[in-house]
Design an enzyme around this catalytic site. Structure first.
Site, PDB file in Angstrom:
ATOM      1  CB  CYS A  15      -7.349  -1.919   0.970  1.00  0.00           C
ATOM      2  SG  CYS A  15      -6.890  -2.037  -0.764  1.00  0.00           S
ATOM      3  CG  ASN A  16      -6.273   4.426   0.793  1.00  0.00           C
ATOM      4  OD1 ASN A  16      -6.801   5.420   1.233  1.00  0.00           O
ATOM      5  ND2 ASN A  16      -5.270   3.829   1.417  1.00  0.00           N
ATOM      6  CB  THR A  17      -7.140  -0.020  -4.153  1.00  0.00           C
ATOM      7  OG1 THR A  17      -5.882   0.657  -4.127  1.00  0.00           O
ATOM      8  CG2 THR A  17      -7.516  -0.335  -5.571  1.00  0.00           C
ATOM      9  CD  GLU A  77       1.824  -6.913  -1.113  1.00  0.00           C
ATOM     10  OE1 GLU A  77       1.842  -8.139  -0.980  1.00  0.00           O
ATOM     11  OE2 GLU A  77       1.318  -6.156  -0.265  1.00  0.00           O
ATOM     12  CE1 TYR A 109      -6.994  -7.656  -4.018  1.00  0.00           C
ATOM     13  CE2 TYR A 109      -8.559  -6.200  -2.935  1.00  0.00           C
ATOM     14  CZ  TYR A 109      -8.043  -7.458  -3.126  1.00  0.00           C
ATOM     15  OH  TYR A 109      -8.554  -8.512  -2.427  1.00  0.00           O
ATOM     16  N   GLY A 110      -4.469  -2.322  -7.186  1.00  0.00           N
ATOM     17  CA  GLY A 110      -4.477  -0.985  -7.787  1.00  0.00           C
ATOM     18  C   GLY A 110      -4.509  -0.931  -9.292  1.00  0.00           C
ATOM     19  CG  ASP A 163      -3.959  -3.918   2.522  1.00  0.00           C
ATOM     20  OD1 ASP A 163      -4.543  -2.910   2.082  1.00  0.00           O
ATOM     21  OD2 ASP A 163      -2.811  -4.221   2.170  1.00  0.00           O
ATOM     22  CB  SER A 164      -4.775  -5.606  -1.771  1.00  0.00           C
ATOM     23  OG  SER A 164      -3.769  -4.656  -1.506  1.00  0.00           O
ATOM     24  CB  CYS A 223      -1.613   3.647  -1.150  1.00  0.00           C
ATOM     25  SG  CYS A 223      -1.164   1.900  -1.301  1.00  0.00           S
ATOM     26  CB  THR A 224      -2.733   0.787   3.759  1.00  0.00           C
ATOM     27  OG1 THR A 224      -3.163  -0.071   2.715  1.00  0.00           O
ATOM     28  CG2 THR A 224      -3.906   1.417   4.425  1.00  0.00           C
ATOM     29  CG  HIS A 225       1.178  -1.391   0.154  1.00  0.00           C
ATOM     30  ND1 HIS A 225      -0.171  -1.648   0.130  1.00  0.00           N
ATOM     31  CD2 HIS A 225       1.791  -2.590  -0.024  1.00  0.00           C
ATOM     32  CE1 HIS A 225      -0.358  -2.944  -0.058  1.00  0.00           C
ATOM     33  NE2 HIS A 225       0.808  -3.539  -0.167  1.00  0.00           N
TER      34      HIS A 225
HETATM   35  N1  DGL Z   1      -2.800  -1.032   0.033  1.00  0.00           N
HETATM   36  C1  DGL Z   1      -3.857  -0.776  -0.840  1.00  0.00           C
HETATM   37  C2  DGL Z   1      -4.281   0.660  -0.862  1.00  0.00           C
HETATM   38  O1  DGL Z   1      -4.316   1.231   0.162  1.00  0.00           O
HETATM   39  C3  DGL Z   1      -3.848  -1.366  -2.184  1.00  0.00           C
HETATM   40  C4  DGL Z   1      -2.634  -1.510  -2.915  1.00  0.00           C
HETATM   41  C5  DGL Z   1      -2.853  -2.443  -4.071  1.00  0.00           C
HETATM   42  O2  DGL Z   1      -3.187  -3.598  -3.813  1.00  0.00           O
HETATM   43  O3  DGL Z   1      -2.693  -1.999  -5.211  1.00  0.00           O
HETATM   44  O4  DGL Z   1      -4.604   1.236  -1.860  1.00  0.00           O
END
Ligand code: DGL
Length: 272
Positions: free
Chosen positions: A70-72, A162, A39-40, A7-8, A194-196
């Site tokens: 990480c979806n991104t 974060e 990463y987004g 993940d990011s 998004c996993t967050h």
């Molecule tokens: N947790 C990640 C996701 O699922 C990325 C979030 C990020 O780094 O912007 O998209």
């Protein structure tokens, strides 16, 4: 027999938590690129370079199978990685497909033509990069017809999580849900892409109201991994130990991770 989770940053811990609950004997190596999160808001080339470096580190740690939690990264880099980068004998899987299979009531690997499904109005909440990639809509179009997707880029939420500023994260979630509801007043389903976001899932649920079915990834991804490893036991790589690796400051990342998962987590420096 270790599996890697990339993940990011901290968000993939929601997937790790679901995986370790479902598969308690499976060693898992977690890699969080906290130094480069979020990463987004990055471009696709940048995300590709960072993701391949992190996944290589997981291969080096004895993982033959890596989940991009990480979806991104799944949206911006996975296809390119699968088409030209993943080495022989290794596998990298994303997190969109289990979610879309659940939404469209499909079994794993059902590649039959797209068909009408019960749900017609879907709200997608994701990072700006995931939304602009349209990867969710593309994967959905392979499986379902006639589904209207309204996507809300949830700027700022990942940064707030974060940084550990949950009050800011909650305020942003509420305002993003309101913004989406102005464009789609009555979604039947909402996808937390998004996993967050499972870390603020209750805030999404409260803002969406009781009539919206919320699809959150961790349990869906864990079930799909369990199913995959039953069919491909050889994909449990040679690694024996669970580890937590980060490109960020191990001490502060460990503190935040411990706070999120409510159990002691110790990260080591990833040394890329
Ligand atoms: N947790 C990640 C996701 O699922 C990325 C979030 C990020 O780094 O912007 O998209």
């Amino acid at each position: 027999m270790a599996v890697g989770i990339f993940d990011s940053g901290l968000g993939g811990l929601t997937v790790l938590d679901a995986v370790t609950k479902r598969l308690p004997d499976l060693p898992v190596v977690y890699f969080g690129d906290n130094a480069n999160a979020p990463y987004g808001v990055r471009d696709a080339d940048d995300i590709y370079d960072l993701t391949t470096a992190g996944v290589q580190r997981l291969f080096d740690a004895g993982c033959d199978l890596v989940i991009l939690a990480c979806n991104t990264a799944s949206a911006a880099a996975l296809r390119r990685m699968q088409e030209g980068w993943v080495p022989e004998g290794k596998r990298v899987l994303g997190v969109f497909v289990p979610l879309i299979e659940a939404l469209t009531e499909r079994q794993w690997g059902d590649n039959s033509p797209p068909r009408e499904v019960a749900v017609k109005h879907v709200a997608l909440f994701a990072t700006p990069t995931t939304v602009s990639s349209r990867a969710f809509q593309r994967e959905l179009a392979f499986r379902a017809i006639g589904v209207d997707v309204e996507a809300q880029p949830c700027g700022g939420v990942v940064d707030a999580i974060e940084m550990g500023d949950m009050i800011l994260a909650e305020a942003l979630v509420t305002s993003h849900v309101e913004a989406l509801k102005r464009r789609m007043p009555k979604p039947e389903a909402a996808v937390l892409g998004c996993t967050h976001y499972p870390l603020v899932e209750e805030v999404f649920r409260a803002a969406l109201g009781p009539d919206v079915a919320v699809y959150s990834q961790p349990d869906l991804v864990a079930a799909s991994l369990d199913d995959y490893l039953t069919r491909h036991p050889e994909r449990k790589g040679p690694g024996q130990d669970s580890q937590f690796l980060t490109t960020g400051n191990p001490k502060s990342v460990s503190n935040k991770a411990t706070q999120f998962l409510r159990r002691k987590i110790e990260f080591q420096s990833a040394d890329l």
